[in-house]
Each structure stands twice: as C-alpha cells, then as structure tokens.
Design an enzyme around this catalytic site. Structure first.
Site: not given
Lengths: 589, 232
Positions: A347, A514-517
C-alpha cells in the site's frame, strides 16, 4: 517421527477472521473441522480489559499483539542484487498472532474494492491504451467480477455490523455517500460514525473545492447491533484504542465478537491452539493434499490427515506455507516464470499535517480506529489518469485514530528533532494539528516478489520468507500527485502551515506504513500466471484452498479486509455448492 | 500524592455541615456561581425549586437510605447534564423531573458547581456476603466473557473513581441507588447516556449481578477530594 492422528474432513490452518468464517460454514455443513492456531486463546474478558489494554508501550511500541520475531521473522531486500536481512522489529507492517489473528488489532476500516479493480488490466488497457501502462507493471484481472462478489460483500458487512452511508444503491447515486463506490444492494447495517473536528474542517474545505467528502465505512459499532450469527455488539465509545490494540468493549468487529463464539459451540469443530503447522502434505502424485504436519507447544510433531486443507494464515504466511509445502511452482524473478510469490504488492501511503494556531482545538484523542472523513475523487480509476502518467490512486482522509503520547507528536517542518525547542513545539501543536492520510494503491512488478530465504531459518529450522520489494516509480508518482492534492485541501482548511510527506525511494521496513501486504498466491484465470483459480482453489492441488489478501493480483487504494471477507464467503459458497458434491478442480486448467 | 487544591471560596454554612471546598475546575458552565448555588441548595427558590439539601444533604451525602444518590465527587458537567435531562424529559423521575423543570439554566449551573466541590461524609460500608462481594468484584474489575459484559471500571475508572467529566464516579455510591439505576437502564426507563451503553450492559445482568455490583462499589472508598481534575 510425527504421531498420526485420526483423519478429519477439513483442516483450517490459522484461526483468524478468514479461518473462522471458512470453519464455521463447513462445520455447519456437518463436516468435521479442526482449526490449528499457532498462538494462544484470548478473549475480550479477561485478556482485553482496561487498564492493561491501553498500555501504549506494550502494544504500540513493543508490538504486543504481533507475530513473535524471535520465533518467526522474515527477511527483506530492496532488489535482486542485495542480500536480504531479517526484520527483527516489526515497523512497516504488523502481522498479528494468536486466536483471531490480525482481525483483533485492525482498525475496522471497511471498504469494498470497485468494479474496475477486478478487471484492472483490461480496464487500464481499454481506457488508456496498452502503451500507457509502465511495461514493468504485471497487473492482472482477477478472474472474477464485482457483480459476482456483491452478495458476499453484503454478507460480510452484515456479519461485521459495518456503519456507513451508501453512495450507490443498485445504481442510484445517494446523497451523503461515496458517489464513486460500486453499486450495493442495500444500505449498511448501521449508520456512519460521528465525525472528528478535523473531519468537519476537511469536509467543508473539500466541498468548497468541488470534491465529494463522506464518512469512512467503519466496523466500530455506531449503535448496539446483533449480527446474523446472533452475536451482540456494543456501541463504540470512541476511546481510540483500536489499531494495534484489542477492543475492551465488544464494540469492534473481530473474530472474537462476530463469529468465534458461534464456531466454538459447533460440535463438529475443534480448536487446537499453540499448534504450529510446519507443512501441508501432498500425496505421491503431488496433486492432492493428505493433511498437515504440525508441532505442539512442546515441539512434538503430529500428522493430521484431512480431505480438505484451507490455508488462512495472513497473506505473507500463506505464501510461505505454499513454498514450504511445495505446492505450485515458485516464482523466478529472472525468468518471470512460476506462480508462488509473484505479484507481491503493498500500500503506498503518504501523510499531510495541517498545523493550526492555538484557537483551533482538534482533540485528536476523540477518535475511533475507523472514524474519518475522506474523498475518493483521486482514488482508483475515479479520475482521468491520461495527463498524469501513472495508474492507481489514493483516498485522502482526515483521520486521527487517537493522540497517544508516545506516537503522536506532530511538529512543523524546521522544528529541531530533540531538545527544548522540540518539546516546546510538541506542547504547542499537540492539540492543534489535523492529519490527512493518503492511502494509495500498489502495483505489482516483475521484481517485487516473495520466496524462501537461502540463509535465515525460524525456530523450527524452516527457511524464513524473503521479501524483495521496492516502490514502483508508478506508485511514487501517484503518491506525490495525491499528497499535492491533499496539501491544497489543507491550505483551504485555514491552517497556518501544511506539510506533505509523499512516499519516496527506497522502501524501508523500519517506518510504519500499513499492514496491507498482498499477493504472492494470486487468483486468476491462467494457471501459468496465477496460483489459484477464481474460487481460491489451488491449480496444483485441488483440495487446497488459500484464503487471504495473498490472492490479490494488485492492491487498490482501499483497505483490504472487506474484499477479503467477500472472497472467503464466495469461496466457501463454491466449496459447499460444488466442490463437496464433486471434489476436483472447479475450473479446468 | 500531592493535589493542587484550588480553594476559591470557603463558606461557613449556618446549617452546620462544616467547611466546604469549592473546586473551580469541575465546573461545567464557565460562569457558574457556586456561592449562589449553595443558597439554592440550602433554601431552594421561591418559584417552586425545593432545597436540594432536604434529600441530598449539604455535603452531598444524602440521607443514607439509598433512595437518593450521593452527589459529592461528581463533575459539574455530569450534574448539569442530569438536571437538564430531568427538565427536558430525556431522564425521568417523579421528584427530580418536577424540580428540574422549575430551575432556571443558571440555577442548574450554580447548583452543579456547588455540589461538584463538596466533601462527603464517609458512610459505613454495607453488609455483604463473601459470595456476593466476589461476584461484584469480578464483574466490576474483570467482566464476564460469557455474558459479553466488560469490566465496569473500564469506563468508570480504576476503583470506580469516574472518568471526568462525562462518566460519573461510582466509588462510595449507595448500593441501593446503583442497583435501582441499573434496573431502570435494564427496563428501558432510563436511557440518557451516549449510544445506549448502560442499557445494553444492564440487560445482560441478572438481579444478583446488579446487587453485587452495587455492594462492591459502595464499599470502595470515595477518593480524596478535591481531585486533580482537568477540563478538556
């Protein structure tokens, strides 16, 4: 030698949001389901109660809810020529652990991806021409359409009790909602959240500039709610301890509040915690799983035979599990061949701080994880990219998720970074600073990918996951463009100073983004370029399903969880209606 | 622990409950007059406002029966809101509604400023069985997962000291009064909080739980006063 256990119908690896949904649906069908969770049990009472749960040092700084890096870390490098080194402290992204997974510490931001997102490659080529897109970007269509997913979005949002205002009801644009969203079949189950003061100032400025502000869809409850599983949630009291924390108040939709209590009451389901799955086993022909091998807390190994294995261990761990198990051909960045590990995306974020004089009180602590006011005008394919030379976009959102003292001390550019002046500046600006988040898309490239690290191993002696990732130029251009637009809004908000920070090279794992891998085990319609078919079923082993944001071929500028829940319900629906009757590939390769 | 005591007025009251401390920071309205408030508390007003002290006493201790709440230690903001809610009908009580409707806005502000600064007389702890106390302590400080009830002290503060200005303290409050209000929330007669928090929680508790929570909080000593309060 692993002890062989009695066979079951289904093993779910990882009991977080997606694992709980898949397990609950299949156990309700009467199948025997075992959920293997590497972490411990934890519940709202007693584990998530105050005052401990508001310990900023423990949870925000020391990452108390995250994957234990002393047992399982991962390595990172920016390009193929570097040697990857282990990440010993989570910063850029924060994969969760223990029962409920990352679904416990999420913020509750609940966006649907759009019609365009699922046919992204086709849409970009049709609208801008084949030569417009940077040839280094490996964008793909998903092999599924928004219309097919809509009922499943609806179901997931009602499970969560999402609060918001529809912007598009069955094709009719609704005042007050997001006019750019794709159609939805009915209103949100709950009304939108209250706006923060910064959001009110943002809304006014954005409206004056001709944009379309709306309140962020949120799965922090806006009123008492009973979900379709019969579970009751409380209304959120805006304490501002959502991200990196668990909700003490039964007010955030998490596996613990919306589904796990129902799942655990089902006699066909068994939960085993502190069960570390080491690999998914394959039969002799390597095209069918026979179950999994796991280690308990004492290190003793067990083989759990099963007819169906569902991997729901967070996007990054899903990729690693496939690689450790030898399911699907690993991706080779030099040749561009292979499927597992490809199209890793992230992200692309930026920040804008709006510094007011002391007459404007922002009260950053009056917030919830998903309270926020935003515009979608520069996200996705909602505007003409022709003049700008990039694809994708960001939402621009006025949001603070709390004003916790260790993390939140905005100071204007030019302030010293330590000492007396720095302290004075914090005091001066703490309550008089609004913030805008630029939350942008991330496009895959040939050289951004995941594989197994050749050097470093975990506590069980298995290779760590290696991430090779650098921000694509396309995304850097995009984030700069969107930060510039946000700075314009900030100036309109009547601030003295507006400071914008766009994401720049090189990517670093040591600054929170962000933790949007996403990506790595992507879905699609071609087995040569995707790991899963449109039902999240492995092309290579038909009784393995992989549910996670690892299925996303690229990551749009929205938070990923809503689409993930929709995909889980879509996938389990297909398993129930088709696969269980005729076990085998649901799409012929 | 060191408190910054802001003693603005020291008023000898003829009726004789001793010396009262009046704390300016607890004020809800910026120009509230606690001295004028003390007058209304003592004598009422000739347009139908009964003297507050008749039921709540001068120091906010009330009469010990539990029918009337202790008011000491509550923020002026909270007291003002309750009086306005009684007046508007969003909270209802046969005695208080009638009185509050007669009060002028400045009466409400002044009386609230007065009571937010008083120092209550300690009352003897109520008798309770160990079983009830254990239940009350657990619900108040830990909560109950099965019934989806979080710890009372999560919002009402450690040792029930309240979260000023909006969430009232429970420490030292009469068990009977707490239990009575919980029943009001549960039956839907009281609903003047934010987002129906209390109604949702009270509906998940049984009569014994409610009694136990009341007993726990009455036995927690009221914190020293005036507290180190800060208005946002």
């Amino acid at each position: 030698m692993a002890q062989k256990l009695k066979s079951v119908d289904v093993v779910v690896v990882g009991v977080g949001f997606m694992g709980a949904i898949m397990a609950k649906e299949l156990a309700t069908e009467g199948l025997t389901v075992v959920g293997l969770e590497r972490g411990k049990k934890r519940w709202t009472v007693p584990e998530f109660q105050a005052p401990d749960i508001h310990d900023e040092l423990k949870y925000s700084i020391r990452k108390g809810m995250m994957q234990d890096v002393t047992r399982e870390a991962m390595t990172h490098r920016n390009n193929l020529n570097q040697e990857a080194l282990p990440i010993r402290q989570w910063q850029a992204f924060l994969p969760g652990s223990d029962l409920g997974g990352s679904g416990v510490h999420w913020n509750g931001q609940t966006f649907r991806f759009t019609e365009a997102d699922f046919v992204w490659r086709t849409r970009m080529h049709d609208r801008y021409g084949k030569d417009f897109v940077d040839p280094n970007l490996t964008i793909r269509d998903w092999g599924i359409t928004y219309d097919e997913l809509e009922p499943h979005f609806d179901r997931f949002e009602h499970l969560l009790g999402t609060g918001g205002k529809a912007g598009n009801l069955n094709g009719k644009i609704q005042p007050g909602g997001n006019p750019f969203e794709s159609w939805r079949s009915r209103e949100y189950p709950n009304p939108p959240m209250k706006e923060q003061y910064g959001g009110v100032l943002f809304r006014k400025a954005a409206e004056e500039m001709g944009y379309h502000p709306f309140v962020q869809p949120s799965s922090n409850m806006t009123r008492p709610y009973t979900n379709p599983e019969g579970l009751q949630l409380n209304a959120c009291n805006y304490c501002g301890y959502c991200e990196r924390y668990a909700c003490e108040h039964f007010a955030k939709a998490t596996p613990q509040t919306v589904i796990l209590p129902v799942l655990l009451k089902n006699p066909h389901f068994e939960l085993r915690t502190e069960a570390q799955v080491l690999r998914v086993n394959l039969d002799r022909n390597k095209n069918r799983t026979t179950g999994v091998t796991y280690a308990d807390a004492s290190g003793r190994e067990y083989e759990q035979p099963a007819d169906l294995v569902i991997i729901t261990t967070y996007a990054l761990n899903n990729v690693r599990m496939m690689l450790l198990s030898g399911i699907g051909k690993p991706y080779d960045a030099h040749t561009g061949k292979g499927v597992i590990g490809r199209n890793y995306a992230y992200q692309t974020t930026g920040d804008v701080f709006v510094f007011y004089d002391e007459t404007v009180n922002i009260n950053p602590f009056m917030a919830a994880g998903a309270s926020g006011t935003l515009i979608d005008d520069f996200n996705d394919d909602n505007f003409d990219h022709g003049p700008h030379g990039f694809i994708g976009g960001s939402y621009i959102m006025s949001a603070l998720t709390n004003g916790r003292p260790i993390e939140f001390h905005p100071t204007p550019p030019g302030t010293p970074e330590w000492g007396k002046e720095w302290k004075a500046a914090i005091h001066r600006h703490y309550n008089h600073t609004a913030h805008m988040l630029i939350h942008g898309s991330s496009m895959p490239t040939r050289t951004n990918y995941l594989d197994l690290d050749p050097t470093y191993k975990d506590a069980w002696g298995l290779p760590l996951l290696r991430m090779t990732f650098e921000l694509p130029d396309n995304d850097v251009k995009m984030t700069q463009f969107c930060v510039d637009r946000a700075v314009e809004i900030g100036k309109r908000m009547g601030a003295k100073t507006v400071a914008g920070y766009a994401r720049k090279h090189p990517f670093t794992t040591q600054k929170y983004q962000t933790t949007h891998n996403t990506g790595g085990v992507i879905m699609g319609s071609d087995p040569n370029t995707s790991a899963l078919n449109r039902y999240l079923q492995s092309w290579d082993a038909h009784n393995v399903f992989v549910v996670g944001a690892s299925a996303y071929p690229q990551n749009p500028g929205y938070n990923p969880t809503d689409t993930l829940g929709a995909l889980a319900y879509w996938s389990v629906d297909a398993i129930k209606k088709q696969y269980l009757k005729h076990p085998g590939p649901m799409v012929s390769a | 622990m060191k408190f910054h005591r802001l003693i603005i007025f020291v008023i000898p009251i003829a009726a004789g409950t001793g010396v009262l401390f009046i704390n300016s920071f607890a004020a809800g309205s910026p120009r509230a007059d606690a001295v004028r408030g003390a007058g209304i508390v003592a004598t009422g007003a000739d347009y139908g406002v009964v003297a507050c002290a008749r039921c709540h006493a001068f120091d906010g201790t009330a009469d010990g029966s539990g029918a009337f709440p202790k008011l000491s230690g509550m923020s002026a903001y909270y007291l003002e809101k309750q009086l306005r809610d009684f007046a508007s009908g969003s909270r209802s009580d046969p005695i208080m509604s009638a009185i509050a409707r007669k009060m002028k806005p400045e009466d409400i502000a002044d009386v609230s400023a007065y009571y937010s600064g008083v120092h209550a007389t300690p009352t003897p702890p109520p008798a309770a069985t160990p079983e009830l106390l254990a239940l009350g302590t657990r619900l108040a400080t830990v909560g109950d997962e099965d019934r989806k009830v979080q710890a009372c002290e999560g919002c009402h503060g450690p040792h029930g000291r309240g979260e000023d200005p909006a969430i009232p303290p429970l420490a030292g409050q009469y068990a009977h009064y707490i239990a009575f209000q919980m029943r009001m929330w549960r039956m839907g007669y009281r609903k003047n909080d934010a987002n129906q928090q209390m109604a949702t929680i009270a509906k998940r508790l049984g009569p014994q739980d409610i009694e136990a929570i009341g007993l726990y909080f009455e036995r927690v000593p009221q914190p020293d006063f005036p507290k180190d309060r800060r208005q946002p």
